[in-house]
Write an enzyme that holds these catalytic residues in place. Structure first.
Site, PDB file in Angstrom:
ATOM      1  N   LYS A 112      -9.276 -55.166   2.458  1.00 53.74           N
ATOM      2  CA  LYS A 112     -10.357 -56.387   3.431  1.00 53.74           C
ATOM      3  C   LYS A 112      -9.226 -56.949   4.518  1.00 53.74           C
ATOM      4  O   LYS A 112      -8.519 -57.986   3.453  1.00 53.74           O
ATOM      5  CB  LYS A 112     -11.179 -56.761   2.856  1.00 53.74           C
ATOM      6  N   HIS A 147     -17.419 -42.700   5.650  1.00 56.77           N
ATOM      7  CA  HIS A 147     -17.364 -44.453   4.836  1.00 56.77           C
ATOM      8  C   HIS A 147     -18.507 -44.158   3.550  1.00 56.77           C
ATOM      9  O   HIS A 147     -19.239 -43.153   3.589  1.00 56.77           O
ATOM     10  CB  HIS A 147     -18.267 -44.941   5.906  1.00 56.77           C
TER      11      HIS A 147
HETATM   12 MG    MG Z   1     -15.204 -50.363   6.089  1.00 61.86          MG
END
Ligand code: MG
Length: 398
Positions: free
Chosen positions: A198, A328
């Site tokens: 991230k 996802h």
């Molecule tokens: Mg994502």
């Protein structure tokens, strides 16, 4: 001349019962059960949306399970889900329309999807309303594959019996870099083939340091990054240019999910592939991404777009544009759907949901193995039953 003279007899409601049952299709849906399950996370996690102040850390995920049984004793299970708000809304909408399934032929999945959309037409054809429908739709696909005694991937027409997989759950911004490196090593030791980290926090220099640290730690193992929509166009382009040196597999959600043109410009400017699509909630929205040449990797999410029926439409459009695929979340469902895609895809591995199911997906040599069980191949664990907050049943269990 009276134009009505030779008109065919008007049938009161030609869509009411679907195709007449024939020799091969005489089954009817008898019973539907909905369960709202709240899955707690071991520790709160944060992506860039938390660091930019837009959302609170994620502590739990709401799952809407639909279980369906037919007069002939066939069964299917599917789920939808929501992070943070919306799970209760999905459950309530599903509860309102569940009665529409009883008496239907479970094979008529496309028509049942339309029927459920029309039942809730005033709340629209995307988002929460169709996410409620997704739980039913996925259960019907599971049922159909189970009845055929095939894994869903094979019912759809598989290209492969395993799919490359990457891990995300070890790369959150709530973890210090030393913990990220530890978790990355654990994932790779398990046989997972790639890592996603991230990024997108207010200071891009910290992101770059974390990428550099992980790249050094894993050598040439494929590495992707995910900014969770927190950059503007200029930041994304500057960051993307600096990050070219790390040979990233993709940059995910660099921009607002609905900035189709911004993503298209980045995809043209950067050698690093651009990925997005997880926040979109319908075929129409994905069509815009595809039409604008916004992505190299498209990332649909079957529960979020309304189920497997709309997801397959997105795959057909994506395949036509020769796009790469990395759906996802929801590995239990997406493993089957990616196995049936023409180009070598990726599936996203999370440990979070493992406690909810009796079965564990096998990972080996960087790939997730399509289970050799009929249907989607999962069943709810006792632990998941203990996390149930609310249920609703319609029809009569055969
Ligand atoms: Mg994502």
């Amino acid at each position: 001349m009276n134009f009505m003279q030779n008109a065919p007899r008007i049938i009161a409601n030609p869509l009411a019962a679907g195709l007449a049952p024939g020799e091969a299709t005489t089954d009817r849906i008898a019973w539907v059960k909905l369960s709202l399950v709240i899955l707690p996370l071991a520790a709160p996690i944060s992506d860039a949306k938390v660091l930019t102040g837009r959302q609170k850390p994620l502590t739990e995920i709401a799952f809407l399970f639909a279980e369906i049984e037919t007069e002939q004793g066939h069964s299917g299970i599917g789920y939808s889900y929501s992070k943070r708000a919306g799970g209760l809304g999905q459950f309530v909408h599903a509860k309102e329309i569940a009665g529409e399934l009883v008496g239907e032929d479970p094979n008529d999945i496309a028509r049942i999807w339309d029927k459920l959309v029309w039942a809730g037409a005033s709340v629209g054809r995307s988002g929460l309303s169709t996410q409620a429908i997704a739980a039913f739709d996925i259960a019907l696909w599971d049922l159909k594959a189970k009845r055929a005694k095939l894994p869903l991937a094979k019912l759809l027409g598989a290209h492969r019996d395993s799919v490359r997989c990457y891990n995300t759950s070890g790369g959150y911004l709530s973890m210090p870099i030393e913990e990220v490196k530890e978790r990355v090593s654990m994932a790779l030791d398990k046989g997972i083939g790639a890592i996603k980290l991230k990024v997108g926090q207010p200071d891009p220099m910290i992101d770059l340091q974390r990428i550099e640290a992980v790249r050094k730690h894993i050598g040439d193992v494929p590495l992707a990054i995910d900014a969770n929509q927190q950059w503007d166009r200029t930041t994304a382009l500057r960051f993307g240019r600096i990050a070219e040196q790390y040979s990233l597999t993709w940059i995910e959600e660099p921009l607002d999910a609905y900035d189709y043109e911004g993503h298209a410009a980045l995809a043209t400017e950067l050698a690093t592939p651009i990925a997005t699509g997880e926040m979109l909630t319908s075929v129409d929205e994905h069509y815009e991404l595809i039409r604008h040449n916004s992505v190299d990797f498209i990332q649909p999410d079957a529960p979020r777009v309304g189920g497997i029926t709309p997801f397959l439409k997105i795959l057909a459009l994506a395949d036509h544009k020769k796009l790469q695929l990395a759906p996802h979340y929801c590995m239990e469902i997406h493993l089957h759907l990616t196995a049936a895609y023409g180009r070598e895809p990726w599936v996203e591995h999370f440990e979070w949901s493992e406690a909810m199911f009796n079965e564990t997906l096998e990972v080996r040599n960087g790939r997730m193995i399509v289970p050799n069980r009929p249907g989607l191949g999962f069943s709810l664990s006792e632990q998941a039953r203990a996390w149930v907050r609310n249920t609703h049943e319609v029809g009569k269990r055969p």
